[in-house]
Motif scaffolding. Structure first.
Motif, PDB file in Angstrom:
ATOM      1  N   TYR A 186     125.817  55.106 -12.577  1.00 52.64           N
ATOM      2  CA  TYR A 186     127.036  55.600 -13.159  1.00 52.64           C
ATOM      3  C   TYR A 186     127.267  55.536 -14.487  1.00 52.64           C
TER       4      TYR A 186
ATOM      5  N   ASN B  11     127.202  48.267 -12.193  1.00 49.92           N
ATOM      6  CA  ASN B  11     126.357  49.127 -11.731  1.00 49.92           C
ATOM      7  C   ASN B  11     124.916  49.189 -12.056  1.00 49.92           C
TER       8      ASN B  11
ATOM      9  N   ARG C 273     135.090  48.919 -19.276  1.00 47.46           N
ATOM     10  CA  ARG C 273     133.885  49.609 -18.445  1.00 47.46           C
ATOM     11  C   ARG C 273     132.564  49.157 -18.749  1.00 47.46           C
ATOM     12  N   LEU C 274     132.364  48.295 -19.669  1.00 41.81           N
ATOM     13  CA  LEU C 274     131.357  47.314 -19.789  1.00 41.81           C
ATOM     14  C   LEU C 274     130.900  46.393 -18.697  1.00 41.81           C
TER      15      LEU C 274
ATOM     16  N   THR D 122     129.682  48.873 -15.863  1.00 43.55           N
ATOM     17  CA  THR D 122     128.617  49.377 -16.350  1.00 43.55           C
ATOM     18  C   THR D 122     127.336  48.134 -15.812  1.00 43.55           C
TER      19      THR D 122
ATOM     20  N   THR E 184     129.559  52.971 -23.554  1.00 43.66           N
ATOM     21  CA  THR E 184     129.365  51.682 -22.794  1.00 43.66           C
ATOM     22  C   THR E 184     128.331  51.073 -23.066  1.00 43.66           C
TER      23      THR E 184
ATOM     24  N   CYS F  58     129.747  55.822 -17.087  1.00 40.94           N
ATOM     25  CA  CYS F  58     131.382  56.148 -17.314  1.00 40.94           C
ATOM     26  C   CYS F  58     131.655  57.002 -18.569  1.00 40.94           C
ATOM     27  N   GLN F  59     132.730  57.525 -18.733  1.00 33.08           N
ATOM     28  CA  GLN F  59     133.046  58.310 -19.664  1.00 33.08           C
ATOM     29  C   GLN F  59     133.152  57.352 -20.914  1.00 33.08           C
ATOM     30  N   GLY F  60     132.991  57.823 -22.148  1.00 34.97           N
ATOM     31  CA  GLY F  60     133.151  56.978 -23.215  1.00 34.97           C
ATOM     32  C   GLY F  60     131.739  56.135 -23.543  1.00 34.97           C
TER      33      GLY F  60
ATOM     34  N   ASP G  87     136.188  45.938 -23.261  1.00 36.02           N
ATOM     35  CA  ASP G  87     136.201  47.086 -22.541  1.00 36.02           C
ATOM     36  C   ASP G  87     135.941  46.711 -20.985  1.00 36.02           C
TER      37      ASP G  87
END
Lengths: 359, 252
Positions: free
Chosen positions: A76, B161, B154-155, B158, A82, A78-80, B152
């Motif tokens: 995956y 994931n 999202r880190l 990620t 990472t 992600c947007q932006g 963040d």
């Protein structure tokens, strides 16, 4: 192969689904939709960050919606941005290897192979700070692919890039896809979608409204959104009266839904080639605007009021005319009428194209 | 404007520096040497240091996870919890000490349970640590929380994931990236705990910590006797802070 069955997820007042979708193994599947359509939510459910309220997801025959994130084999992006800022490019790419029972001795080899594929060999020992947007995305892709996911899902991977960089990254995506992995790519940009997709699904307000190969979507749109992105601003769901002999030259009535009830148009039966609920696309460049109407046989004439001007894709601005329903006109005569003018619209039969909803 | 602000800022700075400078100027070297040799002074400083360290370590291991929860999760009552965490900053520390007494005294449930295990909070290092932690925890929690919020989310996603468990993601991504804030919070908590007076004196007058000793000497013998002890303690505090700051810098 990725298969989604009857997926439902409620979040606040937004409802995703019920949604059915399938992508063949090795397909480049693009999910296209305006922002707020629920595309990211769908990806988060696929990746396992959110639990669906109902439905099932299968990847290569294995049910994955009950599996933890780490076991799904879905990469995956992600947007932006990472990238892990405290690690070097090499450490970023090798990060996932330790969780996949890859012997430490082979890490360098694997990392370098992926770096070669994505064209970032020269960056391996750099810190991630100071890398450009394109370089960062390449590193993120390498990091994802090095652990060999069965399916890659990309959320708006070209956000914030200039035109040339977009081309480069799209090229890289196609190159990586040619290795035979399934790609699910989410975007709001139709050009991006048609550039890479082997199949496109249009998502609006939590649902798939149309799906098919890019050409089919461009030529036979079934939603306003699909029509708009194909450059068609005169797109109307219509109802065609039945009873006439199909293929005859006799004219049939075509009803377009307007603000205050349906407006009748007409077209030769052989031209419409169908009855009941259909879609009509009207070529705006063939719509002629005049003060008194056009005295020519065939075609359709409507009276209306100019409401405004809309930018045209090919040089000439279009008039927006309210004739009970809104029509864009950029044919002859359009530059003479300011907003508020009463005008007549005329277009020939060939300016109309009809198609049915695909089953 | 710069001139005016420099002037005003200079006044504030002077106000901070002047008492410390006065303290130094009014003491003589032999007096200080004698104080350093004083077993009672050394003992109290050592006690202050190790109890503050213990309190920071023991309660910090619980505070950091709490900070992460506050930074990442939404749950009912989160605002109330944040307010409660800030409470020790607002209330008088003597009152905080009294509040602690009600749960730590020998008659309380916790006190009785601890008593069975052979631990007494009142007049013991354990009590001192509790008092120090009570008033200094908000510094660590708030600082670590800000640090985690700046990472963040999202880190983390990620990392998961890519195969990391949520725990591994925390230790390999979130914590290293929030490290500076966590360290800064730890240093603040340690410093605040070490210098705590009000809450400590109520829970445990003895064994005597450095702030209590300074107060006791001031009360019993006057300024002249309290001053050298104060200087020594401030000096030790400064040294500890410089060391911790340097260590934190290196960890960047």
């Amino acid at each position: 192969m990725l298969r989604i069955e009857r997926l439902i997820k409620k979040e606040g007042s937004f409802c995703l689904g019920p949604l059915d979708l399938s992508a063949r193994a090795g397909e480049y599947f693009v999910l296209l939709g305006p922002s707020g359509a629920g595309k990211t939510l769908l990806l988060e459910i696929l990746a396992g960050f959110k639990r669906p309220d109902g439905g099932r997801i299968f990847l290569d025959g294995r049910r994955i919606d009950t599996l933890p994130i780490q076991k799904r084999r879905i990469g995956y992006l992600c947007q932006g941005d990472t990238l892990f800022p405290h690690l070097t490019v090499r450490e970023n790419i090798s990060y996932g290897l330790r969780f996949h029972r890859v012997p430490r001795g082979t890490w360098d080899e694997k990392v370098e192979e992926m770096a070669g594929e994505t064209g970032i060999m020269h960056l391996l020992n750099r810190k991630t700070r100071g890398l450009s947007g394109g370089e960062r995305q390449r590193v993120a892709l390498a990091r994802m692919l090095v652990i060999d996911p069965a399916c890659l899902i990309l959320d708006e991977p070209l956000t914030g890039m200039d035109e040339i960089l977009k081309q480069d990254i799209l090229g890289l995506l196609l190159h990586l896809h040619s290795r035979g992995r399934t790609f699910i790519h989410v975007t709001h940009d139709p050009r991006e979608a048609t550039a890479v997709a082997s199949k496109i699904a249009i998502m609006e307000d939590g649902r798939i409204t149309q799906e098919g190969p890019p050409r089919q979507l461009l030529l036979r749109p079934e939603t306003e959104f699909a029509a708009r992105f194909a450059g068609m601003r005169n797109f109307f769901p219509v109802r065609v009266a039945s009873g006439r002999k199909r293929g005859s030259r006799e004219r049939v009535t075509v009803l377009v839904r307007g603000k205050d009830g349906a407006r009748p148009l007409s077209a030769p039966a052989y031209y419409v080639d169908g009855a009941g609920a259909m879609f009509m696309v009207l070529d705006e460049t063939r719509v002629v605007v005049s003060e008194t109407g056009v005295a020519r046989p065939g075609g359709n004439t409507l009276e209306g009021v100019v409401k405004g001007i809309s930018p045209a894709y090919f040089g000439k601005a279009a008039l927006i005319v309210d004739a009970g329903f809104e029509i864009h006109a950029s044919g002859r005569g359009t530059d003479r009428f300011p907003p508020g003018s009463r005008v007549f619209l005329w277009w020939p039969d060939e300016a109309m194209k009809f198609h049915k909803k695909t089953a | 404007m710069t001139l005016l602000f420099t002037g005003l800022g200079g006044l504030a700075l002077l106000f901070l520096v002047a008492p410390l400078a006065g303290l130094l100027l009014q003491s003589s070297l032999p007096e200080l040497v004698e104080t350093i040799r004083d077993k009672e002074v050394c003992g109290s400083i050592f006690l202050s240091l190790w109890t503050a360290m213990g309190a920071t370590f023991l309660f910090g291991t619980c505070a950091v996870p709490l900070a992460w929860l506050l930074a990442r999760k939404d749950f009912p009552g989160k605002k109330t919890i944040s307010a409660i965490i800030d409470l020790p900053l607002m209330i008088p520390h003597s009152a905080a000490g009294i509040a602690l007494l009600t749960i730590l005294s020998r008659h309380s449930l916790l006190g009785q349970a601890a008593g069975h295990a052979g631990i007494s909070f009142i007049g013991s290092p354990a009590g001192i640590m509790a008092a120090m932690a009570f008033v200094s925890l908000p510094f660590l929690i708030n600082s670590a929380r800000t640090g985690f919020e700046a990472v963040d989310e999202r880190l983390e996603k990620t990392a998961m994931n890519l195969g990391a468990s949520s725990m591994r993601a925390f230790f390999t991504i979130t914590l290293p990236l929030a490290w500076r804030a966590v360290i800064a919070g730890t240093v603040l908590m340690f410093g605040r705990g070490m210098s705590e007076f009000g809450a400590v004196i109520i829970v445990a007058y003895h064994p005597i910590t450095a702030p209590v000793l300074i107060y006791e000497r001031f009360g019993a013998f006057g300024l002249r006797y309290a001053r050298p002890a104060a200087i020594v303690f401030i000096g030790i505090c400064l040294v500890v802070f410089v060391i911790l700051r340097v260590l934190a810098e290196k960890n960047r």
